[in-house]
Scaffold this motif. Structure first.
Motif, mmCIF file in Angstrom:
data_model
loop_
_atom_site.group_PDB
_atom_site.id
_atom_site.type_symbol
_atom_site.label_atom_id
_atom_site.label_comp_id
_atom_site.label_asym_id
_atom_site.label_seq_id
_atom_site.Cartn_x
_atom_site.Cartn_y
_atom_site.Cartn_z
ATOM 1 N N THR A 6 18.306 -24.643 -33.088
ATOM 2 C CA THR A 6 17.083 -25.062 -32.408
ATOM 3 C C THR A 6 17.218 -26.498 -31.903
ATOM 4 O OG1 THR A 6 16.035 -25.915 -34.413
ATOM 5 C CG2 THR A 6 15.769 -23.557 -33.955
ATOM 6 N N SER A 7 16.202 -26.956 -31.199
ATOM 7 C CA SER A 7 16.249 -28.284 -30.589
ATOM 8 C C SER A 7 16.333 -29.406 -31.612
ATOM 9 C CB SER A 7 15.021 -28.496 -29.694
ATOM 10 O OG SER A 7 13.828 -28.364 -30.445
ATOM 11 N N ASP A 8 15.895 -29.147 -32.856
ATOM 12 C CA ASP A 8 15.994 -30.193 -33.885
ATOM 13 C C ASP A 8 17.202 -29.993 -34.799
ATOM 14 O OD1 ASP A 8 15.210 -28.064 -35.472
ATOM 15 O OD2 ASP A 8 13.490 -29.084 -36.365
ATOM 16 N N GLY A 9 18.135 -29.113 -34.371
ATOM 17 C CA GLY A 9 19.385 -28.955 -35.099
ATOM 18 C C GLY A 9 19.372 -27.946 -36.225
ATOM 19 N N THR A 10 18.281 -27.197 -36.372
ATOM 20 C CA THR A 10 18.180 -26.194 -37.430
ATOM 21 C C THR A 10 18.888 -24.912 -37.004
ATOM 22 O OG1 THR A 10 16.047 -27.082 -38.140
ATOM 23 C CG2 THR A 10 16.569 -24.829 -38.823
ATOM 24 N N GLU A 11 19.726 -24.384 -37.874
ATOM 25 C CA GLU A 11 20.365 -23.095 -37.611
ATOM 26 C C GLU A 11 19.493 -21.966 -38.143
ATOM 27 O OE1 GLU A 11 24.367 -22.680 -38.971
ATOM 28 O OE2 GLU A 11 25.181 -23.901 -37.344
ATOM 29 N N ILE A 12 19.185 -21.026 -37.269
ATOM 30 C CA ILE A 12 18.378 -19.866 -37.622
ATOM 31 C C ILE A 12 19.267 -18.629 -37.622
ATOM 32 C CG2 ILE A 12 16.412 -18.412 -36.981
ATOM 33 C CD1 ILE A 12 15.563 -21.199 -37.864
ATOM 34 N N PHE A 13 19.356 -17.977 -38.766
ATOM 35 C CA PHE A 13 20.142 -16.753 -38.924
ATOM 36 C C PHE A 13 19.334 -15.563 -38.425
ATOM 37 C CE2 PHE A 13 20.915 -12.889 -41.333
ATOM 38 C CZ PHE A 13 22.297 -12.759 -41.314
ATOM 39 N N TYR A 14 20.015 -14.628 -37.753
ATOM 40 C CA TYR A 14 19.312 -13.424 -37.315
ATOM 41 C C TYR A 14 20.240 -12.216 -37.326
ATOM 42 C CZ TYR A 14 21.616 -13.975 -32.755
ATOM 43 O OH TYR A 14 22.543 -14.080 -31.753
ATOM 44 N N LYS A 15 19.620 -11.038 -37.391
ATOM 45 C CA LYS A 15 20.299 -9.753 -37.236
ATOM 46 C C LYS A 15 19.816 -9.143 -35.926
ATOM 47 C CE LYS A 15 19.662 -8.921 -42.212
ATOM 48 N NZ LYS A 15 19.277 -7.921 -43.231
ATOM 49 N N ASP A 16 20.703 -8.490 -35.225
ATOM 50 C CA ASP A 16 20.376 -7.878 -33.937
ATOM 51 C C ASP A 16 21.178 -6.594 -33.818
ATOM 52 O OD1 ASP A 16 19.823 -7.226 -31.321
ATOM 53 O OD2 ASP A 16 20.733 -9.011 -30.432
ATOM 54 N N TRP A 17 20.487 -5.473 -33.993
ATOM 55 C CA TRP A 17 21.168 -4.182 -34.026
ATOM 56 C C TRP A 17 20.607 -3.256 -32.947
ATOM 57 C CZ3 TRP A 17 19.821 -3.308 -39.890
ATOM 58 C CH2 TRP A 17 20.493 -4.262 -40.674
ATOM 59 N N GLY A 18 21.503 -2.521 -32.284
ATOM 60 C CA GLY A 18 21.091 -1.441 -31.407
ATOM 61 C C GLY A 18 20.738 -1.880 -30.000
ATOM 62 N N THR A 19 20.222 -0.914 -29.239
ATOM 63 C CA THR A 19 19.800 -1.132 -27.863
ATOM 64 C C THR A 19 18.425 -0.516 -27.696
ATOM 65 O OG1 THR A 19 20.877 0.918 -27.152
ATOM 66 C CG2 THR A 19 22.171 -1.122 -26.990
ATOM 67 N N GLY A 20 17.863 -0.645 -26.508
ATOM 68 C CA GLY A 20 16.546 -0.093 -26.259
ATOM 69 C C GLY A 20 15.481 -1.169 -26.312
ATOM 70 N N GLN A 21 14.213 -0.742 -26.349
ATOM 71 C CA GLN A 21 13.116 -1.707 -26.416
ATOM 72 C C GLN A 21 13.214 -2.497 -27.714
ATOM 73 O OE1 GLN A 21 9.157 -0.038 -26.350
ATOM 74 N NE2 GLN A 21 8.206 -2.004 -25.787
ATOM 75 N N PRO A 22 13.119 -3.831 -27.661
ATOM 76 C CA PRO A 22 13.299 -4.622 -28.878
ATOM 77 C C PRO A 22 12.058 -4.652 -29.767
ATOM 78 C CG PRO A 22 13.010 -6.072 -26.997
ATOM 79 C CD PRO A 22 13.055 -4.671 -26.454
ATOM 80 N N ILE A 23 12.301 -4.534 -31.061
ATOM 81 C CA ILE A 23 11.279 -4.790 -32.072
ATOM 82 C C ILE A 23 11.749 -6.001 -32.869
ATOM 83 C CG2 ILE A 23 9.952 -3.917 -34.015
ATOM 84 C CD1 ILE A 23 10.489 -1.106 -33.117
ATOM 85 N N VAL A 24 10.925 -7.037 -32.904
ATOM 86 C CA VAL A 24 11.268 -8.283 -33.578
ATOM 87 C C VAL A 24 10.414 -8.402 -34.829
ATOM 88 C CG1 VAL A 24 11.489 -10.780 -33.343
ATOM 89 C CG2 VAL A 24 11.769 -9.313 -31.328
ATOM 90 N N PHE A 25 11.069 -8.560 -35.974
ATOM 91 C CA PHE A 25 10.385 -8.580 -37.257
ATOM 92 C C PHE A 25 10.341 -10.000 -37.832
ATOM 93 C CE2 PHE A 25 12.144 -4.302 -36.834
ATOM 94 C CZ PHE A 25 11.080 -3.500 -37.222
ATOM 95 N N SER A 26 9.149 -10.445 -38.246
ATOM 96 C CA SER A 26 8.962 -11.743 -38.897
ATOM 97 C C SER A 26 8.533 -11.504 -40.341
ATOM 98 C CB SER A 26 7.906 -12.567 -38.153
ATOM 99 O OG SER A 26 8.358 -12.928 -36.861
ATOM 100 N N HIS A 27 9.313 -12.039 -41.277
ATOM 101 C CA HIS A 27 9.136 -11.716 -42.693
ATOM 102 C C HIS A 27 8.073 -12.570 -43.379
ATOM 103 C CE1 HIS A 27 11.206 -15.359 -44.132
ATOM 104 N NE2 HIS A 27 12.096 -15.162 -43.172
ATOM 105 N N GLY A 28 7.733 -12.162 -44.582
ATOM 106 C CA GLY A 28 6.765 -12.879 -45.391
ATOM 107 C C GLY A 28 7.395 -13.979 -46.230
ATOM 108 N N TRP A 29 6.532 -14.765 -46.841
ATOM 109 C CA TRP A 29 6.933 -15.844 -47.744
ATOM 110 C C TRP A 29 7.247 -15.256 -49.117
ATOM 111 C CZ3 TRP A 29 5.222 -17.319 -52.484
ATOM 112 C CH2 TRP A 29 5.543 -18.592 -52.940
#
Length: 274
Positions: A6-29
């Motif tokens: 990110t712009s402040d230097g934070t690395e954000i880990f992500y998983k990205d699987w498959g093709t088609g319309q994207p569903i983006v999941f945001s997890h809980g605390w």
């Protein structure tokens, strides 16, 4: 799997699987993208592209000292969607992740968004205020912060063993592997991020964000949610968005995407196809 910076230097880990319309999941605390494994596998098999990230300070993302607030969470989500150049995306948020989704749309608009799904989500606002008399007293969240600061490992064992999944209810058999997986995810993250995140999820007022959401929005909430009580959350959020559908689940706990995954996944799929 990958990372973005990110712009402040934070690395954000992500998983990205498959093709088609994207569903983006945001997890809980205080969890991670791993909490969505069941949903990601299910919707991957249905032909969707599934994406989930570890919020800053959580999971495999950078354990930053600061930036643990909804403005940064939403900006990080925006950075991810831009990096992956997502369009026509379905955003799904559980608990704190529901607040992240609402704030992301409220701050950055709907140019990349097709639908939103808020599950057991913290909006409109959790803490008790003059304008939100049905909220939980601030002392409840102060107590959570004290536990994170002084007793995190034991606390992260106790919470999933009881209220989070409703394993403290009569006749409900605790699932040891679920409890251990919650503890594992929690302990992967940073104590400072989790401490500050309690303020973010409990004191942020998402009312204006919700009012800006015009895309079809499914609000799913368990009526026996002991973490984000039903009456002051799901029904109010469904009313505030402009095109909301409330689906209430008698007896379901806060962590229903895990313990009631078959029902939740099927209901989401049916709504997406409607």
């Amino acid at each position: 799997m990958g990372t973005i910076t990110t712009s402040d230097g934070t690395e954000i880990f992500y998983k990205d699987w498959g093709t088609g319309q994207p569903i983006v999941f945001s997890h809980g605390w205080p969890l991670s993208a791993d909490d969505w494994d069941t949903q990601m596998m299910f919707f991957l098999a249905q032909g969707y592209r599934v994406i989930a990230h570890d919020r800053r300070g959580h999971g495999r993302s950078t354990q930053t000292s600061d930036g643990h607030d909804m403005d940064h969470y939403a900006a990080d989500l925006r950075a991810l969607t831009e990096h992956l150049d997502l369009h026509d995306a379905i955003h799904v948020g559980h608990s704190t992740g529901g607040g992240e989704v609402a704030h992301y749309i409220g701050q950055y608009g709907e140019d990349r968004v097709a639908r939103a799904i808020l599950i057991s989500a913290v909006p409109p606002i959790m803490v008790q205020t003059e304008s939100n008399p049905g909220g939980l007293p601030k002392s409840v969240f102060d107590g959570l912060q004290e536990q994170v600061a002084t007793n995190r490992s034991a606390f992260y064992r106790d919470l999933p063993s009881t209220a989070f999944y409703g394993f403290n209810r009569d006749g409900v058999e605790p699932i040891e592997a679920v409890i251990q997986n919650w503890w594992r995810q929690g302990m992967m993250g940073g104590a400072k991020a989790h401490y500050d995140g309690i303020v973010a999820f409990s004191q942020t007022d998402f009312t204006e964000d919700l009012k800006k959401i015009t895309v079809p929005t499914l609000v799913m909430h368990g009526e026996d949610d002991q973490v984000v009580p039903f009456a002051d959350a799901g029904p109010l959020s469904a009313e505030l968005v402009q095109n909301g559908t409330l689906k209430a689940y008698p007896g379901f706990p806060h962590g229903m995407p895990t313990t009631e995954a078959a029902t939740i996944n099927a209901d989401i799929l049916e709504w997406l196809r409607s």
